[in-house]
Design an enzyme around this catalytic site. Structure first.
Site, short mmCIF file in Angstrom:
data_model
loop_
_atom_site.label_atom_id
_atom_site.label_comp_id
_atom_site.label_asym_id
_atom_site.label_seq_id
_atom_site.Cartn_x
_atom_site.Cartn_y
_atom_site.Cartn_z
N HIS A 145 38.88 21.33 28.35
CA HIS A 145 37.64 21.47 29.12
C HIS A 145 37.70 22.75 29.95
CE1 HIS A 145 34.85 19.60 32.39
NE2 HIS A 145 34.18 20.38 31.58
N ASN B 22 34.71 16.47 36.64
CA ASN B 22 33.31 16.05 36.82
C ASN B 22 33.16 14.73 37.56
OD1 ASN B 22 31.92 18.27 35.91
ND2 ASN B 22 32.33 17.72 33.77
N SER C 35 32.36 17.79 28.42
CA SER C 35 32.46 17.63 29.86
C SER C 35 32.46 16.17 30.24
CB SER C 35 31.29 18.35 30.54
OG SER C 35 30.08 17.91 29.99
N GLU D 194 41.00 22.04 31.93
CA GLU D 194 41.38 20.64 32.13
C GLU D 194 41.77 20.10 30.75
OE1 GLU D 194 38.07 18.12 33.39
OE2 GLU D 194 39.42 16.98 34.68
N1 3HC Z 1 32.32 37.80 32.59
C1 3HC Z 1 33.20 38.61 33.24
N2 3HC Z 1 33.26 38.71 34.58
C2 3HC Z 1 32.38 37.99 35.30
C3 3HC Z 1 31.43 37.13 34.70
C4 3HC Z 1 31.43 37.05 33.29
N3 3HC Z 1 30.59 36.25 32.61
N4 3HC Z 1 30.72 36.51 35.67
C5 3HC Z 1 31.19 36.98 36.84
N5 3HC Z 1 32.18 37.87 36.61
C6 3HC Z 1 33.00 38.54 37.61
C7 3HC Z 1 32.25 39.65 38.28
O1 3HC Z 1 32.35 40.86 37.56
C8 3HC Z 1 32.90 39.73 39.64
O2 3HC Z 1 34.10 40.47 39.60
P1 3HC Z 1 34.72 41.08 40.96
O3 3HC Z 1 35.27 39.94 41.78
O4 3HC Z 1 35.78 42.01 40.50
O5 3HC Z 1 33.58 41.77 41.66
C9 3HC Z 1 33.29 38.28 39.91
O6 3HC Z 1 33.32 37.60 38.64
C10 3HC Z 1 32.27 37.65 40.82
O7 3HC Z 1 30.97 37.77 40.22
P2 3HC Z 1 29.65 38.20 40.99
O8 3HC Z 1 29.99 39.18 42.07
O9 3HC Z 1 28.63 38.59 39.97
O10 3HC Z 1 29.06 36.88 41.62
P3 3HC Z 1 29.76 35.82 42.56
O11 3HC Z 1 30.61 36.47 43.59
O12 3HC Z 1 28.67 34.91 42.96
O13 3HC Z 1 30.74 35.03 41.59
C11 3HC Z 1 31.13 33.14 40.25
C12 3HC Z 1 30.28 34.39 40.46
C13 3HC Z 1 32.56 33.52 39.93
C14 3HC Z 1 30.52 32.38 39.10
C15 3HC Z 1 31.10 32.32 41.58
O14 3HC Z 1 29.77 32.14 41.96
C16 3HC Z 1 31.77 30.98 41.46
O15 3HC Z 1 32.99 30.87 41.50
N6 3HC Z 1 30.96 29.95 41.28
C17 3HC Z 1 31.46 28.59 41.09
C18 3HC Z 1 31.75 28.39 39.66
C19 3HC Z 1 32.19 26.99 39.37
O16 3HC Z 1 32.41 26.16 40.24
N7 3HC Z 1 32.33 26.70 38.08
C20 3HC Z 1 32.71 25.40 37.61
C21 3HC Z 1 31.48 24.72 37.15
S1 3HC Z 1 31.85 23.11 36.63
C22 3HC Z 1 32.11 23.25 35.00
O17 3HC Z 1 32.05 24.30 34.40
C23 3HC Z 1 32.42 21.97 34.31
C24 3HC Z 1 31.28 21.52 33.45
O18 3HC Z 1 31.75 20.48 32.64
C25 3HC Z 1 30.09 21.04 34.23
#
Ligand code: 3HC
Length: 293
Positions: free
Chosen positions: A149, A199, A128, A161
């Protein structure tokens, strides 16, 4: 290294994923769902067992939503083998490294992979924040080293990415773009620079939210609510920090601060530093800006 040695054309069929943690098991899952043969490698069988359990759990969510049949989920699982030996990556066409973000560990791992893997294999890092050029320098094949990424949670997030190092060949970029698309992702490319694009933009925003909390501007729920409802973000910056891990955010802020020669706009907030030293790391420790017990 002789960059002119013909390696012949190659396609990616076998993928080794190094690291069975949150990112590694997600990458193994999306690769297997795309029909790749995957070996997931980690240092302890326990880590591999936990990684496989996370994959099974994630796939069962997808099956429950009727986005995949149980039969296809079973095929995906059958394509994943596990190993505690890096030598199991020897016949991989693509290695995706997702081990802890410790520069010296990354460099020594890539030196080792370079000696284990076939000459035409592509060595990708899910880092990252660590420089792809520095990782490539630890190998004798800098033209075949690239950043891949993935975002957390990997099965859900569309982006990969793609980070091109200064020596990454265009053939390697094309192959990795193709593999990412086959995994159902949208690959977007950038050049090696501190924090890359994702990031560099995301972590200062999260750090700013933490500063607002530290200065008493608003409570966590209000800060997150304002960003969710006002900017259409799926979750607020503090909840996202808890998901990513506060230690990871601090590490990336330090990389940005150093990488941009001490520019104060990248200085990590005191509250972030304090919470990390108190072991409040977010979801993984059970406590961050919110409680997860
Ligand atoms: N596997 C499969 N499906 C999953 C899952 C997993 N591990 N986690 C969530 N899901 C699915 C759920 O089943 C659900 O499906 P649906 O839309 O059909 O109902 C959907 O994703 C949404 O999940 P939830 O209802 O449980 O919860 P949320 O609505 O809160 O969504 C989330 C969860 C998709 C993680 C949402 O909160 C989100 O988009 N968060 C932001 C994530 C983000 O910004 N990530 C980037 C982080 S930065 C990064 O990774 C870079 C690093 O270098 C720091």
């Amino acid at each position: 290294m002789d960059n002119l040695t013909p390696r012949g054309s190659m396609g990616i069929e076998r993928i080794a994923v190094l690291g069975a943690g949150q990112m590694g098991n997600g990458i193994a899952q999306v690769a297997a769902c795309a029909g790749y043969e995957v070996v997931m490698i980690d240092i302890k069988q326990d880590y591999l067992d936990n990684g496989l359990a996370a994959i099974e759990n994630s796939l069962s969510r997808v099956v429950k939503k009727e986005r995949m049949t149980q039969q296809d989920a079973d095929v995906a699982i059958s394509l994943i083998s596990t190993s505690t030996e890096k030598t199991s990556a020897s016949d991989a066409d693509l290695v995706v490294e997702a081990i802890p973000e410790i520069p010296e560990l990354k460099f020594s791992t890539f030196t080792e992979l370079d000696s284990i893997c076939k000459p035409e294999a592509i060595l990708a890092s899910n880092t990252s924040s660590i420089s792809i050029n520095a990782i490539a320098d630890a190998t004798n094949r800098p033209d075949r080293v690239i950043g891949m990424h993935f975002m957390n949670p990997v099965p859900v997030m569309k982006l990969v990415e793609i980070i091109n190092g200064q020596d990454t060949s265009s053939e390697v970029t094309e192959l990795v773009v193709e593999a990412s698309e086959r995994m159902g992702k949208v690959p977007l490319a950038c050049n090696d620079s501190p924090g890359f694009v994702s990031n560099r933009i995301l972590c200062p925003m999260i750090n700013e939210a933490i500063l607002a909390l530290e200065e008493g501007v608003a409570e966590p729920e209000a800060i997150d609510g304002i960003m969710k409802l006002g900017m259409n973000h799926p979750i607020g910056p503090l909840a996202l920090a808890d998901l990513i891990g506060l230690d990871t955010i601090l590490h990336i802020m330090n990389v940005l601060h150093e990488g941009f020669e001490g520019n104060p706009k990248y200085a990590p907030s005191d509250l972030l530093k304090d919470m990390v030293s108190e072991g409040k790391l977010g979801r993984k420790s059970g406590e961050g800006f919110y409680s997860y017990s």
